[in-house]
Design a protein around this motif. Structure first.
Motif, PDB file in Angstrom:
ATOM      1  N   ARG A 104       0.806  -1.082  -0.060  1.00 22.45           N
ATOM      2  CA  ARG A 104      -0.132  -0.118   0.040  1.00 22.45           C
ATOM      3  C   ARG A 104       0.767   1.163  -0.019  1.00 22.45           C
ATOM      4  O   ARG A 104       0.566   2.339  -0.633  1.00 22.45           O
ATOM      5  CB  ARG A 104      -0.919  -0.020   1.250  1.00 22.45           C
ATOM      6  N   GLU A 105       2.012   1.169   0.721  1.00 21.41           N
ATOM      7  CA  GLU A 105       2.825   2.392   0.671  1.00 21.41           C
ATOM      8  C   GLU A 105       3.372   2.583  -0.672  1.00 21.41           C
ATOM      9  O   GLU A 105       3.626   3.877  -0.998  1.00 21.41           O
ATOM     10  CB  GLU A 105       4.028   1.926   1.719  1.00 21.41           C
ATOM     11  N   VAL A 106       3.664   1.630  -1.372  1.00 22.27           N
ATOM     12  CA  VAL A 106       4.300   1.846  -2.777  1.00 22.27           C
ATOM     13  C   VAL A 106       3.710   1.822  -3.829  1.00 22.27           C
ATOM     14  O   VAL A 106       3.954   1.947  -4.929  1.00 22.27           O
ATOM     15  CB  VAL A 106       5.621   0.976  -3.277  1.00 22.27           C
ATOM     16  N   ALA A 107       2.248   1.660  -3.641  1.00 28.88           N
ATOM     17  CA  ALA A 107       1.237   1.275  -4.874  1.00 28.88           C
ATOM     18  C   ALA A 107       1.475   2.645  -5.804  1.00 28.88           C
ATOM     19  O   ALA A 107       1.528   2.141  -6.821  1.00 28.88           O
ATOM     20  CB  ALA A 107       0.028   1.109  -4.195  1.00 28.88           C
ATOM     21  N   TRP A 108       0.984   3.781  -5.325  1.00 28.97           N
ATOM     22  CA  TRP A 108       0.818   4.790  -6.252  1.00 28.97           C
ATOM     23  C   TRP A 108       2.246   5.038  -6.969  1.00 28.97           C
ATOM     24  O   TRP A 108       2.418   5.484  -8.253  1.00 28.97           O
ATOM     25  CB  TRP A 108       0.406   6.043  -5.659  1.00 28.97           C
ATOM     26  N   ARG A 109       3.266   4.776  -6.266  1.00 20.82           N
ATOM     27  CA  ARG A 109       4.711   5.005  -6.936  1.00 20.82           C
ATOM     28  C   ARG A 109       4.958   4.081  -8.054  1.00 20.82           C
ATOM     29  O   ARG A 109       5.276   4.600  -9.021  1.00 20.82           O
ATOM     30  CB  ARG A 109       5.843   4.943  -5.878  1.00 20.82           C
ATOM     31  N   HIS A 201      10.066  -3.807  10.691  1.00 15.05           N
ATOM     32  CA  HIS A 201      10.570  -4.275  11.849  1.00 15.05           C
ATOM     33  C   HIS A 201      12.066  -3.838  12.019  1.00 15.05           C
ATOM     34  O   HIS A 201      12.370  -2.795  12.838  1.00 15.05           O
ATOM     35  CB  HIS A 201      10.771  -5.832  11.419  1.00 15.05           C
ATOM     36  N   THR A 202      13.146  -4.193  11.101  1.00 14.63           N
ATOM     37  CA  THR A 202      14.280  -3.688  11.276  1.00 14.63           C
ATOM     38  C   THR A 202      14.450  -2.495  10.339  1.00 14.63           C
ATOM     39  O   THR A 202      15.495  -1.548  10.548  1.00 14.63           O
ATOM     40  CB  THR A 202      15.513  -4.596  10.704  1.00 14.63           C
ATOM     41  N   ALA A 203      13.700  -2.323   9.716  1.00 16.44           N
ATOM     42  CA  ALA A 203      13.617  -0.861   8.625  1.00 16.44           C
ATOM     43  C   ALA A 203      12.483  -0.137   9.024  1.00 16.44           C
ATOM     44  O   ALA A 203      11.210  -0.781   8.558  1.00 16.44           O
ATOM     45  CB  ALA A 203      13.847  -1.213   7.282  1.00 16.44           C
ATOM     46  N   PRO A 204      12.142   1.256   9.026  1.00 17.27           N
ATOM     47  CA  PRO A 204      10.763   1.920   8.979  1.00 17.27           C
ATOM     48  C   PRO A 204       9.878   1.606   7.546  1.00 17.27           C
ATOM     49  O   PRO A 204      10.776   1.486   6.644  1.00 17.27           O
ATOM     50  CB  PRO A 204      11.145   3.403   9.198  1.00 17.27           C
ATOM     51  N   MET A 205       8.807   1.744   7.520  1.00 19.30           N
ATOM     52  CA  MET A 205       8.131   1.364   6.338  1.00 19.30           C
ATOM     53  C   MET A 205       8.308   2.713   5.274  1.00 19.30           C
ATOM     54  O   MET A 205       8.664   2.002   3.987  1.00 19.30           O
ATOM     55  CB  MET A 205       6.564   1.560   6.669  1.00 19.30           C
ATOM     56  N   SER A 206       8.739   3.840   5.581  1.00 22.16           N
ATOM     57  CA  SER A 206       8.964   4.757   4.551  1.00 22.16           C
ATOM     58  C   SER A 206      10.363   4.453   4.138  1.00 22.16           C
ATOM     59  O   SER A 206      10.572   4.661   2.818  1.00 22.16           O
ATOM     60  CB  SER A 206       8.947   6.010   5.335  1.00 22.16           C
ATOM     61  N   VAL A 207      11.242   4.072   4.921  1.00 23.58           N
ATOM     62  CA  VAL A 207      12.812   3.465   4.453  1.00 23.58           C
ATOM     63  C   VAL A 207      12.585   2.401   3.626  1.00 23.58           C
ATOM     64  O   VAL A 207      13.321   2.512   2.421  1.00 23.58           O
ATOM     65  CB  VAL A 207      13.454   3.370   5.634  1.00 23.58           C
ATOM     66  N   ALA A 208      11.880   1.486   3.826  1.00 21.95           N
ATOM     67  CA  ALA A 208      11.559   0.434   3.069  1.00 21.95           C
ATOM     68  C   ALA A 208      11.192   0.777   1.737  1.00 21.95           C
ATOM     69  O   ALA A 208      11.503   0.283   0.460  1.00 21.95           O
ATOM     70  CB  ALA A 208      10.856  -0.592   3.843  1.00 21.95           C
ATOM     71  N   ALA A 209      10.288   1.694   1.607  1.00 29.32           N
ATOM     72  CA  ALA A 209       9.557   1.906   0.368  1.00 29.32           C
ATOM     73  C   ALA A 209      10.488   2.695  -0.455  1.00 29.32           C
ATOM     74  O   ALA A 209      10.689   2.342  -1.951  1.00 29.32           O
ATOM     75  CB  ALA A 209       8.469   2.907   0.729  1.00 29.32           C
ATOM     76  N   ALA A 244      17.146   5.875 -18.422  1.00 28.65           N
ATOM     77  CA  ALA A 244      17.641   7.005 -17.447  1.00 28.65           C
ATOM     78  C   ALA A 244      16.383   7.602 -16.947  1.00 28.65           C
ATOM     79  O   ALA A 244      16.364   8.183 -15.747  1.00 28.65           O
ATOM     80  CB  ALA A 244      18.997   7.733 -17.899  1.00 28.65           C
ATOM     81  N   GLY A 245      15.701   8.064 -17.976  1.00 29.52           N
ATOM     82  CA  GLY A 245      14.541   8.939 -17.482  1.00 29.52           C
ATOM     83  C   GLY A 245      13.564   8.286 -16.699  1.00 29.52           C
ATOM     84  O   GLY A 245      12.947   8.833 -15.645  1.00 29.52           O
ATOM     85  N   LEU A 246      13.105   7.010 -16.850  1.00 30.87           N
ATOM     86  CA  LEU A 246      12.322   6.055 -16.023  1.00 30.87           C
ATOM     87  C   LEU A 246      12.948   5.900 -14.756  1.00 30.87           C
ATOM     88  O   LEU A 246      12.126   5.958 -13.528  1.00 30.87           O
ATOM     89  CB  LEU A 246      12.246   4.846 -16.793  1.00 30.87           C
ATOM     90  N   GLY A 247      14.194   5.669 -14.490  1.00 28.47           N
ATOM     91  CA  GLY A 247      14.906   5.678 -13.278  1.00 28.47           C
ATOM     92  C   GLY A 247      14.665   6.737 -12.739  1.00 28.47           C
ATOM     93  O   GLY A 247      14.606   7.092 -11.419  1.00 28.47           O
ATOM     94  N   THR A 248      14.892   8.262 -13.111  1.00 34.20           N
ATOM     95  CA  THR A 248      14.601   9.437 -12.533  1.00 34.20           C
ATOM     96  C   THR A 248      13.304   9.552 -12.050  1.00 34.20           C
ATOM     97  O   THR A 248      13.261  10.054 -10.924  1.00 34.20           O
ATOM     98  CB  THR A 248      15.158  10.489 -13.682  1.00 34.20           C
ATOM     99  N   ALA A 253       9.668   9.948  -7.461  1.00 37.45           N
ATOM    100  CA  ALA A 253       8.403   9.246  -7.039  1.00 37.45           C
ATOM    101  C   ALA A 253       8.787   8.751  -5.578  1.00 37.45           C
ATOM    102  O   ALA A 253       7.789   9.017  -4.590  1.00 37.45           O
ATOM    103  CB  ALA A 253       8.019   8.336  -7.756  1.00 37.45           C
ATOM    104  N   ALA A 254       9.940   8.238  -5.531  1.00 38.47           N
ATOM    105  CA  ALA A 254      10.246   7.672  -4.124  1.00 38.47           C
ATOM    106  C   ALA A 254      10.095   8.585  -3.065  1.00 38.47           C
ATOM    107  O   ALA A 254      10.288   8.623  -1.691  1.00 38.47           O
ATOM    108  CB  ALA A 254      11.803   7.182  -4.237  1.00 38.47           C
ATOM    109  N   LEU A 255      10.834   9.903  -3.521  1.00 42.39           N
ATOM    110  CA  LEU A 255      11.339  11.236  -2.565  1.00 42.39           C
ATOM    111  C   LEU A 255      10.021  11.882  -2.337  1.00 42.39           C
ATOM    112  O   LEU A 255       9.993  12.862  -1.466  1.00 42.39           O
ATOM    113  CB  LEU A 255      12.279  11.800  -2.836  1.00 42.39           C
ATOM    114  N   ALA A 256       8.838  11.533  -3.159  1.00 46.98           N
ATOM    115  CA  ALA A 256       7.597  12.421  -2.912  1.00 46.98           C
ATOM    116  C   ALA A 256       6.795  12.272  -1.615  1.00 46.98           C
ATOM    117  O   ALA A 256       6.906  11.124  -0.991  1.00 46.98           O
ATOM    118  CB  ALA A 256       6.823  12.199  -4.061  1.00 46.98           C
TER     119      ALA A 256
END
Length: 256
Positions: A104-109, A201-209, A244-248, A253-256
């Motif tokens: 759910r955290e990464v769905a829209w991204r 658990h060992t990583a916060p959900m936002s960091v994992a996303a 490269a554009g897709l990766g950017t 999206a990851a940082l949004a």
């Protein structure tokens, strides 16, 4: 298979077995469809879609080599972009199976980048003056149910699960992000599935996303480099620029 955790890394043999079965099953379905489409003269874009659901890196390598002989730079570079877009949907399915909260955290991204890759690749491949021939052979793919492939995947999954926990515990957020960048040079599926076990658990959900998105972005760029060196110069430059554009976009999206 024991369904309990062992060692301080929380290794669970049942979950490892389940991961291998799920990944092999989904990959095998795509592999069969890919072979059927090839037998019926499936086109480049269909091969790209099915190949992306199986392995975007393998599809990129095969199509880059074919592009070198075809003289259809737009068609093949667009197909490669499309395959790498499908990879985002494939990863979301795996994440959803093993960690609903992270899905759910990464769905829209993932959905945004997948749509950009698939639609962008389709439009790029279809618009142009290249001749209409549209055959594609993706027979370079290997059977994902082969015992060696399954065992290798299991070992990679366990190794990256341990590496993920060590990075999160010893190096913090920066260490996990660095690991995400580094795994882009190989199959990112074991890392992504390892993150599903660490998230919350060992990583916060936002960091994992963010880690998941960074790994996929890194893999896009690496695939672009494969295409650049394996295809003809025009096709390679197009594919590298598009990926490269897709990766950017994935990083944004990851940082949004």
């Amino acid at each position: 298979v024991p369904n309990e955790e062992f060692t301080s890394f929380h290794l669970n043999p049942f979950k490892t077995w389940l991961v291998v079965v799920a990944v092999s099953a989904i990959s095998y379905v795509s592999y069969i469809l890919q072979m059927v489409a090839r037998g019926k003269g499936g086109g480049i874009l269909l091969a790209a879609f099915l190949g992306g659901a199986y392995s975007s890196t393998a599809t990129t390598i095969v199509m880059a080599r074919q592009a070198k002989e075809s003289g259809r730079a737009r068609r093949y570079s667009g197909a490669i972009l499309m395959a790498c877009g499908v990879m985002y949907l494939r990863m979301w399915v795996f994440i959803a199976i093993f960690n609903g909260a992270l899905a759910r955290e990464v769905a829209w991204r993932l959905g945004l980048v997948a749509l950009a890759g698939m639609a962008g690749g389709f439009l790029w491949a279809r618009n142009g003056s290249e001749r209409a021939g549209d055959e594609a052979d993706v027979s370079g793919s290997k059977n994902p149910l082969a015992i060696k492939a399954a065992l290798l995947f299991a070992m990679l999954f366990v190794a990256l699960l341990i590496a993920t926990k060590l990075a999160a515990d010893q190096l913090g957020t920066g260490g996990l992000y660095t690991l995400a960048v580094l795994v882009g040079v190989t199959d990112i599926t074991p890392f992504v599935l390892g993150v599903t076990q660490a998230a919350g658990h060992t990583a916060p959900m936002s960091v994992a996303a963010v880690s998941v998105m960074v790994a996929m972005a890194s893999n896009n760029v690496v695939n672009g480099l494969y295409a650049f060196y394996l295809a003809d110069r025009r096709s390679g430059k197009m594919a590298l620029s598009l990926l490269a554009g897709l990766g950017t976009l994935a990083v944004i999206a990851a940082l949004a």
